[in-house]
Every structure is written in structure tokens, then in C-alpha cells.
Motif scaffolding. Structure first.
Motif, mmCIF file in Angstrom:
data_model
loop_
_atom_site.group_PDB
_atom_site.id
_atom_site.type_symbol
_atom_site.label_atom_id
_atom_site.label_comp_id
_atom_site.label_asym_id
_atom_site.label_seq_id
_atom_site.Cartn_x
_atom_site.Cartn_y
_atom_site.Cartn_z
ATOM 1 N N GLY B 81 0.549 -1.361 0.071
ATOM 2 C CA GLY B 81 -0.093 -0.120 -0.130
ATOM 3 C C GLY B 81 0.764 1.301 -0.226
ATOM 4 O O GLY B 81 0.731 2.107 -0.929
ATOM 5 N N SER B 82 1.950 1.413 0.847
ATOM 6 C CA SER B 82 2.823 2.605 0.747
ATOM 7 C C SER B 82 3.272 2.438 -0.421
ATOM 8 O O SER B 82 3.445 4.383 -0.837
ATOM 9 N N THR B 83 3.766 1.670 -1.235
ATOM 10 C CA THR B 83 4.950 1.967 -2.630
ATOM 11 C C THR B 83 4.238 2.139 -3.891
ATOM 12 O O THR B 83 4.313 2.886 -4.434
ATOM 13 N N VAL B 84 2.877 1.675 -3.005
ATOM 14 C CA VAL B 84 2.220 1.975 -4.875
ATOM 15 C C VAL B 84 1.537 4.185 -3.995
ATOM 16 O O VAL B 84 1.596 4.379 -5.698
ATOM 17 N N ILE B 89 2.142 9.177 -5.820
ATOM 18 C CA ILE B 89 2.509 10.394 -5.485
ATOM 19 C C ILE B 89 3.560 10.890 -6.480
ATOM 20 O O ILE B 89 4.366 12.424 -7.032
ATOM 21 N N ALA B 90 5.069 9.853 -6.597
ATOM 22 C CA ALA B 90 6.479 10.211 -6.868
ATOM 23 C C ALA B 90 6.223 10.721 -8.610
ATOM 24 O O ALA B 90 7.069 10.929 -9.402
ATOM 25 N N VAL B 146 1.975 6.417 7.134
ATOM 26 C CA VAL B 146 3.573 6.976 7.861
ATOM 27 C C VAL B 146 4.963 6.906 6.588
ATOM 28 O O VAL B 146 5.554 7.005 6.297
ATOM 29 N N LEU B 147 4.998 5.106 6.120
ATOM 30 C CA LEU B 147 5.520 4.131 5.575
ATOM 31 C C LEU B 147 5.314 5.233 3.921
ATOM 32 O O LEU B 147 6.449 5.454 3.477
ATOM 33 N N THR B 148 4.572 5.399 3.654
ATOM 34 C CA THR B 148 5.149 6.433 2.152
ATOM 35 C C THR B 148 5.709 8.020 2.564
ATOM 36 O O THR B 148 6.100 7.807 1.939
ATOM 37 N N LEU B 149 5.578 8.454 3.036
ATOM 38 C CA LEU B 149 5.958 9.446 3.626
ATOM 39 C C LEU B 149 7.340 9.226 3.539
ATOM 40 O O LEU B 149 8.618 10.029 3.426
ATOM 41 N N ILE B 150 7.554 8.187 4.362
ATOM 42 C CA ILE B 150 9.130 7.842 5.008
ATOM 43 C C ILE B 150 9.987 8.028 3.363
ATOM 44 O O ILE B 150 11.188 7.859 3.500
ATOM 45 N N ASN B 151 9.362 6.822 3.044
ATOM 46 C CA ASN B 151 10.171 6.785 1.957
ATOM 47 C C ASN B 151 9.939 7.097 0.115
ATOM 48 O O ASN B 151 10.472 7.061 -0.761
ATOM 49 N N LEU B 152 8.878 8.815 0.816
ATOM 50 C CA LEU B 152 9.033 9.123 -1.018
ATOM 51 C C LEU B 152 10.479 9.559 -1.826
ATOM 52 O O LEU B 152 9.959 9.792 -2.361
#
Lengths: 334, 276, 290
Positions: B81-84, B89-90, B146-152
Motif C-alpha cells: 500500500g505505501s509503495t503504490v 505521488i512520485a 507514515v511509510l509512504t511519507l518516509i519512503n517518498l
């Protein structure tokens, strides 16, 4: 229709003015070549017409309508890029169909037009290949195919032949010329190669440092160059120039004479010199003659069978009717 | 062309490389082996390597006791989920930076990467409290955010380096062919960048799967992924080696297999394009 | 140069990412600064009180802070040294013609995919345990006294675990860089009379500089905030022997419930990380270009 008019168009990148304000008119169906040394702004000018760059000032009209602020997708122009810019993940068929797909044409209609274009360009048997499986010349034809399918107002070519080898370049040159004769659509073609310009153009635009030096038919440019730059740029081998005494004798600051307008003799003539290098091309022989008065080296075209070699003394005589005279500013004196 | 190497030299090098390779891999191998032992065999001295009674008992005990499948599912949902979400966004952001660069582009990239350097612990309490008040504590959605933001930043940077290798001319050709920005990104850029996007996806799934600061601090039970599932074995319970090994094997197996399959793509992505 | 049209679009397309990251950075940061100026304990809700810089004074004079600072530094530098040097050597080895290179690669990269909590627990219990760990068995087999790693060399043990996890990363990147070295360069230097050592120092190592920079940058980002390994093995002990800044602040805020003190520590950690970041960014900025 395919008429393009540039009005006071200029372009700067930061502080550097790449195109100084210029006017240019391209009429419907014309084959126009922009030619000039690298960095002269010819590609930038093409990209301004394409809409891939914004003009800094001025106005671009296509078919009488102001197109200055129209995005490239809506200008109805087609462009063939130097690198061909084919979509590597699509088959040839899909590459050619892409503009039609973007225009929202039906599948059947798309395929019909693609087949037709492929037939004209001899690509039918390659339609299902990917671009990387094609040779340079075939890629070039796919790029052209992609341009012709949707009947654009005008074609823009950005040095399309510079990645091909010499033999293929001559072939493609002919194919593009033939295409123009069949389609009768406006073509704007950018090249640094004056041979391409001379052989293909109906109208040549010579550019240098963002300024149009001369506009005219190939023969006009060859026989009546407006200044020393155009004189030196058009024609191969390049024109010989002389200053000082030799020029003063013709009432000019400098004179120019083309290699093919010098006659050569081993006994007498206007200027004496010694042969430095003789290049035998078979059909012609080019002699590079060091002038005895120390005023430089002249290139001379002699017959294919002309036997001269290093160190021979020769005399050169210009055809007086073919001498180009220039004033101190480098402008032509009629 | 490479010159011939004497067989003796090749054999020596092969032996050294294999010994080191096996030594590095040994802790994982040992864990997997132990997971098939009984508890008595797991602590037997001297330990046996393969000649023991293989049993699957540990796995069923672990599943029963700590509900592996629920944690596994949480891990999948959170990391995928966070990666997709991050990719969605990226991709536009990386398009902007790669194809419409400005003087500030490099600074923006550096700034983005520098947000990764902020110690997460510096902002743990506020995030914890915000999550508590927003009802996001111990939820999958909260961790995905949270993980989306930290890995963005990493996703953007990786995509940026892949995109930069695509010649602008091809996108310009699409524009000349009448493509809108949406079609340009959807039909030309994205398909061309598939290898890059895939390796970005893989790497970030791995990073998110193994992320163990936020997942440990922001979950309790409901949304706890495998990192928390394993951390539970650090209590004295963990002294049951066979069960600890079974739990560990279960936690690492999915990502280990995925990582092995994609190792070649991963390397390039990890270097942010600095090493080809 | 892009057109006005595409610049406007570009700004629109990048704004979600920028706004999200800006929010993610500024909102918690603002709150942390605010909390750091309060006396704020989770056990005494509603008793928050303005205390100015007291939390900072308290935190900065805490001997644990200096221990944590030292431990963080030792941890980062130790792991970097082991992984970079080990990585270069291993990469050189794997670059040789060997049988089964693919399989060795797979073996070597495996630890990178292991979750930190798993790796820490496996090392702690199955290898370093002084009674039933594998190292203890080995020591006994050799007639030696088993060594209690986590009690007597706790920080070193953690460095070892973390290095094991990051060595594959360094090796793989350096190996890739090594394989991109133009073999003609090496052949030319050989013709110029360079021996193996010369070739390594004058050709190979400079070629690897970029890759080494990348390894250092990325590892530092992750190593500065090592947490799980400490949490599941030593919980910062014995004493403060393995407490790094991350763990100290975690303990302050969530184990002692002192949000104010933890926040002050967080701000200090952020300032320190920024110093490191600026330094690294300078280095990497130069190297990542081109």
C-alpha cells in the motif's frame, strides 16, 4: 494549407540571445531548409515553430492564425527528430498509429491509414517489429511514417539524416524529396550540411549566430551570395578568398572565387603557386595550391585525369565573370 | 578480452568465495534449519546440522500462538500500500524534475533526501499524539501513511534517475503527435520506465517490509506487521529456539525470495543511478 | 528549455509531493519544538507547564546524553568501516572468474533482505547466547570459555550484527561499480608497468570513489536511526553501553513518559543529524551529478 509566418520572433536563453528578432515567411507547399553551422540557432528556430520552445518576443502565425501560445499538440504540425524519437515499447504499427490514437480515430480507420503509410514507405513487412530491431534507415522511415499519417499542416525535420551513413543519407535525401513532390505539403528542414540544403531545398535560409544571413533559392545563393559568410558556407569545396592587392585590382576589399571557376595551367596565368596536395576523386581532381606571394592556399577543381603532384608549379586564372567582390563589411558589391 | 586464468587459481578463488558466501549466509541457513527441529534438538550440544528428526510442528505452534497470517497480511497491506501510494505521488513529481528542470530542481531533490536524514525519533512523540487523537494508532491506514511519507524521497529520487535516462525528444515527439500530458505520462513515459518503476517498487516494498521503528511504535495488535510479530519473541518466550526460528523463517521468507529474484534490478535502483 | 506551458504543469505535478513532505517535516517538528519547551509527562496529563529551556539543560547535562552521542558515533563509524572495507575486498573477490558466481552473489546479498528484528533476535539467541548459542558451542568444542558477547562487548556485538546486515549492500554496489570499470584502462596501466597493488590504488579505487560515496550516504541515513536491533537485544544496556541517541530519546519519551525531555532530545538529535546531513550532501551533491 501550410503557411507559416514569423514576425519579429526572438529567443533568449537567460542572457544569451540565440535568435535575434527575425521575420520569415514560408508559403504553402514550400520545401524550406534552414542551414548554418552548429550553434547558429537553426534547431531552436524549428523548435519555436513546433511550439517546443516559447518565443521570447514576436509572433508565429500558422495558416493566418496566431499560434504563438498554442501548445505543440494543437499546432497540427508533425516533426521528425534527429534521434527519430520512436517509442521503443511500441511496435512499428503502434508507433505510426500513435498520433491517430491521440486524435481519437477509430481502430479501423487507424489501421487503414497506417497500412497506407507503410506501403508508401516500404515498411509493410516490418509493421510488427520493435524499433530496436530495425536498421537506421528503417527507423528513419518509421519516424516519417508517424509524421505523414495524420496529414499535418507542415512537416518539421530536425537534422533527420545526420545519424545515417553516407550512402543511406543520399538515398533518404531522394526519398524525402520525392515525398515532398507527392504530398505537396510544406516542409521545414534543418541541417548543417550545405549539400543537403542545395539538393533538397526550394528555399534556403542561411543562419549565423541567430541572424538570417540570406534567404533564396539554392542557385541564387550559389551565384549571388549576399555576403562573405554565405559565399563561404554554400558550395563545396568552399570558395577561395583573397584580400589586398588581388582584391584591390577588382575594386573590392576582398574577392572570392570558387574552385570550379579557376582555370589551371603549367605555363602561365594570373597567380603562380605550387601544388601542396592533389586529391584525385576520379571524376575530379582537387588541387590545394600554395600561392607564391604567400597569400594563402587556393583550392582548384581540375579534370579527373589531371596529373599533378606535390611540388609542381602551376598558374591559376579566375573566370572574370565569376569573381565575387566584397566590401570591408563583407557585403557583396554588385 | 579476458585472458585465460589457470584452473588452479580459479579453483582457489572459487573456494574462498564460496566459504565467505556460505559464512555470510550461514545465520539464515541455521535459522531455517533450526525451525525444523524440536526444541530439545535446537539447543543440543553439539548441534546437528541435518541429521535430526525434521518436524513442521513449530510452524503450526507459531501460527496458533501469534497468528502469523494476520501479521503477514498486515505486512503485505502496509508495504504494498505505501509503495503504490508513494509511486502515484512520485511519478508526476519525478516527471517534473526530470523533464522540466529548473535551477531549484537539485535543491529540491537534496531537500527531499535530507528529510530522510531527520531522525524519526525526533518527531516520534508528536506523530504518536497526532495519530492517537486522529484514531490512526494501530491501524493499517496510519502505517501506510507514515511509510509512504518516509519512503517518498527515495521513491522520487529513484524514479528521477530512471526518468532522466529517457530522452526528452521522445516525450516531445509525443507532444508533436498530439498527446496531452496525461497521455504522455500514461502511454509513453510509464511504459518506457517500466524496468525502473519495477525496481523502485521492489526496493520500497523491501524497505517498508523491514521498517522497524514506526511499525513497532505505532502498532499494538490489530495492525501489527511481521516486525512486531517477531519482536514479541524477544521476551523469554524467545528462548525456545525452534519456535523463534520458525517465526523468523516465516517473517523473512517472502521478502527473501522476492529479493533474490530481483537482486539485479535492485542494485541499480539503490545507487540512485550513481553507479551503472 | 521547457515552455511556459509545461513549467506551469510541472509545478502542479510536483506540488503534492512537496506539500506532503513539507507537512511531514514541519508539523511534527513544530510540535516537537513546542513540547520541548514544556514540562510534559504522559503520566500527569493536564499538568503541562511552560519551562523554557529547562528540558534542554537537563538533557544536555545528562551523562547518558554523552554516552549516547559516543555510542551513536562508534556505531555509525564502526559499521561504515567494516562494510566499506569488507565490501571492497568482497567485491574484488567476486569480480574474479569463479565457478557459481551467481549463487555466491545470492548467498552474499541475502542478509540485506532480513528484517532488523529477526536478525537481532537470531544473533542474540542462537549465536551470541553464552549458554546455548552456536558461538558458545564452538568455544566449548575448542576447550575455551564461552564469551558472553552482549554482556561484555555489547556495542561491538551490535556493530557486528548491523555490519552483517549492511555488508551485502556495500558489496553489491561496489561489485556493480567494479564491473563497469573499463578493462582497457586496466590493460593500459598494465602496459605502463603497474603491478596489482598499483592498479588497485591508482585505477580501481578512484573508480570506486563514487560508489563508496553512495554507500556511505545511504548507510549513514539508516545507521543514524538504528533502533530495532537495540530494542530487541540489549534495550540500551547494560547501563547505557548500547544506548544511541535514537534509543535514548525513545526511552525518555515512551519508557519514562517524559515527552518534554524526549522532545528536547529529539531537537538536539535533529540538529546533529543536520550537521551530518549538510556534510554528506556536500559530498554527495558533487558526486551524484553528471
Amino acid at each position: 494549407m501550410g503557411q507559416i509566418r514569423l514576425n519579429e520572433v526572438s529567443k533568449s536563453f537567460g542572457d544569451v540571445e540565440v535568435i535575434r528578432p527575425l521575420d520569415l515567411e514560408i508559403s504553402d507547399g514550400e520545401f524550406v531548409v534552414f542551414v548554418g553551422p552548429s550553434g547558429c540557432g537553426k534547431s531552436t528556430l524549428l523548435r519555436l515553430i513546433a511550439g517546443l520552445e516559447d518565443v521570447t518576443s514576436g509572433r508565429i502565425e500558422i495558416d493566418g492564425a496566431d499560434a504563438t501560445a498554442v501548445p505543440p499538440a494543437k499546432r497540427r504540425l508533425a516533426m521528425v527528430f534527429q534521434s527519430y524519437a520512436l517509442y521503443p515499447h511500441m511496435s512499428v504499427r503502434k508507433n505510426i498509429a500513435f498520433p491517430l490514437r491521440m486524435a481519437g480515430l477509430g481502430k479501423d480507420e487507424q489501421m487503414r491509414k497506417v497500412e497506407a503509410a507503410a506501403k508508401t514507405l516500404n515498411l509493410t513487412e516490418y509493421l510488427d517489429r520493435r524499433p530496436r530491431q530495425l536498421s537506421g534507415g528503417q527507423r528513419q522511415r518509421v519516424a516519417i511514417g508517424r509524421a505523414i499519417v495524420r496529414d499535418p499542416t507542415a512537416f518539421l525535420f530536425d537534422e533527420p539524416l545526420s545519424n545515417l551513413d553516407a550512402a543511406l543519407r543520399v538515398n533518404m535525401r531522394l526519398e524525402i524529396s520525392e515525398l515532398h513532390q507527392n504530398l505537396e505539403t510544406t516542409m521545414v528542414y534543418v541541417t548543417h550540411d550545405q549539400v543537403e540544403a542545395m539538393t533538397m531545398a526550394e528555399k534556403i535560409v542561411v543562419l549565423q549566430e541567430g541572424v538570417i544571413e540570406q534567404v533564396g533559392s539554392p542557385m541564387e545563393l550559389y551565384s549571388a551570395p549576399r555576403n562573405r559568410f554565405v559565399a563561404g558556407f554554400i558550395g563545396s569545396p568552399t570558395m577561395n578568398f583573397a584580400n589586398g592587392e588581388k582584391a584591390a585590382g577588382h575594386g573590392a576589399h576582398s574577392i572570392g572565387i570558387r574552385p570550379e571557376h579557376l582555370s589551371i595551367s603549367t605555363t602561365d596565368g594570373a597567380w603562380r603557386g605550387t601544388v601542396g596536395v592533389a586529391e584525385h576523386l576520379g571524376s575530379d581532381t582537387y588541387l590545394y595550391v600554395h600561392l607564391a606571394d604567400g597569400q594563402g592556399t587556393f583550392t582548384v577543381r581540375a579534370g579527373g585525369e589531371y596529373g599533378a603532384s606535390h611540388g609542381d608549379t602551376v598558374y591559376l586564372t579566375p573566370d572574370p565573370a565569376k569573381i565575387h567582390r566584397f566590401d570591408a563589411a563583407g557585403l557583396r558589391i554588385e | 578480452m579476458a585472458r585465460n586464468v589457470t584452473p588452479a587459481r580459479k579453483a582457489t578463488m572459487t573456494a574462498i568465495a564460496w566459504i565467505i558466501g556460505l559464512a555470510i549466509f550461514f545465520p539464515i541457513l541455521w535459522t531455517i534449519l533450526t525451525s525444523f527441529k524440536t526444541e530439545a534438538e535446537a539447543i543440543a550440544s553439539p548441534p546437528s546440522f541435518v541429521l535430526f528428526d525434521w518436524t513442521l510442528e513449530n510452524f503450526s505452534i507459531v501460527q496458533e500462538r501469534s497468528d502469523y497470517f494476520r501479521h503477514f497480511l498486515n505486512s503485505v497491506i502496509i508495504s504494498v500500500g505505501s509503495t503504490v501510494l508513494g509511486l502515484i505521488i512520485a511519478i508526476p513529481a519525478a516527471w517534473s524534475m526530470a523533464f522540466v528542470p529548473t535551477k531549484r530542481t537539485k535543491h529540491v531533490l537534496m531537500w527531499m533526501l535530507s528529510t530522510k536524514m531527520l531522525p524519526p525519533v525526533g518527531v516520534l512523540v508528536p506523530i504518536y499524539l497526532i495519530f492517537r487523537d486522529a484514531g490512526l494508532l494501530d491501524t493499517q491506514a496510519g502505517l501506510v501513511i507514515v511509510l509512504t511519507l518516509i519512503n517518498l524521497p527515495i521513491i522520487i529520487w529513484m524514479l528521477y534517475t530512471y526518468f532522466k535516462e529517457i530522452p526528452v525528444e521522445i516525450l516531445e515527439a509525443a507532444r508533436m503527435d498530439g498527446a496531452t500530458l496525461r497521455s504522455e505520462i500514461l502511454y509513453v513515459l510509464t511504459p518506457m520506465a517500466v524496468p525502473g518503476i519495477a525496481s523502485t517498487l521492489l526496493l520500497n516494498i523491501i524497505l517498508a517490509w523491514n521498517e522497524a521503528f514506526w511499525t513497532l511504535n505505532l502498532t499494538a495488535a490489530k495492525a501489527a506487521p511481521l516486525t512486531a510479530f517477531i519482536a514479541a519473541y524477544s521476551s523469554p518466550e524467545g528462548l525456545f529456539y525452534a519456535k523463534l526460528s520458525a517465526a523468523s523463517t516465516l517473517a523473512i521468507a517472502p521478502i527473501l525470495v522476492m529479493g533474490w529474484f530481483s537482486q539485479r534490478q535492485l542494485v541499480r535502483g539503490l545507487t540512485f543511478g550513481a553507479v551503472k | 528549455m521547457p515552455t511556459q506551458h509545461s513549467r506551469v504543469k510541472a509545478r502542479l505535478m510536483i506540488s503534492p509531493a512537496v506539500l506532503l513532505l513539507l507537512g511531514w517535516m514541519l508539523i511534527p517538528l513544530g510540535l516537537t519544538v513546542y513540547f520541548s519547551l514544556l514540562r510534559y509527562n504522559l503520566l500527569m496529563p493536564g499538568m503541562e507547564q511552560w519551562t523554557g529551556l529547562t528540558n534542554y539543560r537537563y538533557f544536555l547535562t545528562d551523562p547518558a546524553f554523552f554516552d549516547a552521542l559516543r555510542n551513536t558515533l562508534v556505531l555509525v563509524v564502526g559499521v561504515l568501516a567494516i562494510t566499506v572495507i569488507g565490501g571492497v575486498l568482497l567485491a574484488l573477490l567476486l569480480d574474479q572468474p569463479i565457478w557459481g558466481q551467481g549463487i555466491v552473489r545470492v548467498l552474499v546479498i541475502a542478509p540485506f533482505f532480513i528484517m532488523p528484528t529477526v536478525s537481532a533476535l537470531v544473533w542474540k539467541n542462537m549465536f551470541m547466547n553464552p549458554v546455548s548459542g552456536l558461538f558458545a558451542h564452538a568455544a566449548k568444542g575448542l576447550g575455551l570459555e564461552p564469551f558472553d558477547f552482549l554482556a561484555h562487548a555489547p556495542l561491538f556485538s551490535i556493530i557486528l550484527m548491523v555490519s552483517w546486515q549492511w555488508l551485502p549492500f556495500a558489496t553489491l554496489i561496489l561489485l556493480t561499480a567494479l564491473q563497469s570499470l573499463d578493462s582497457e584502462q586496466l590493460e593500459a596501466s598494465e602496459m605502463d608497468g603497474a603491478n596489482y597493488v598499483n592498479r588497485f590504488f591508482f585505477i580501481v579505487l578512484p573508480h570506486l570513489a563514487r560508489a563508496i560515496t553512495v554507500v556511505i550516504l545511504i548507510q549513514t541515513i539508516f545507521l543514524l536511526s538504528i533502533f530495532a536491533e537495540i530494542l530487541v537485544t540489549t534495550t540500551g544496556g547494560p547501563g547505557t553501553a548500547t544506548t544511541n541517541l535514537t534509543f535514548l530519546i525513545y526511552a525518555q519519551s515512551l519508557l519514562h513518559f517524559d515527552v518534554g525531555g524526549g522532545a528536547a532530545g529529539g531537537i538536539i538529535a535533529i540538529i546533529l543529524a543536520n550537521i551530518v546531513a549538510i556534510f554528506l550532501m556536500r559530498m554527495i551533491g558533487k558526486n551524484l551529478d553528471a
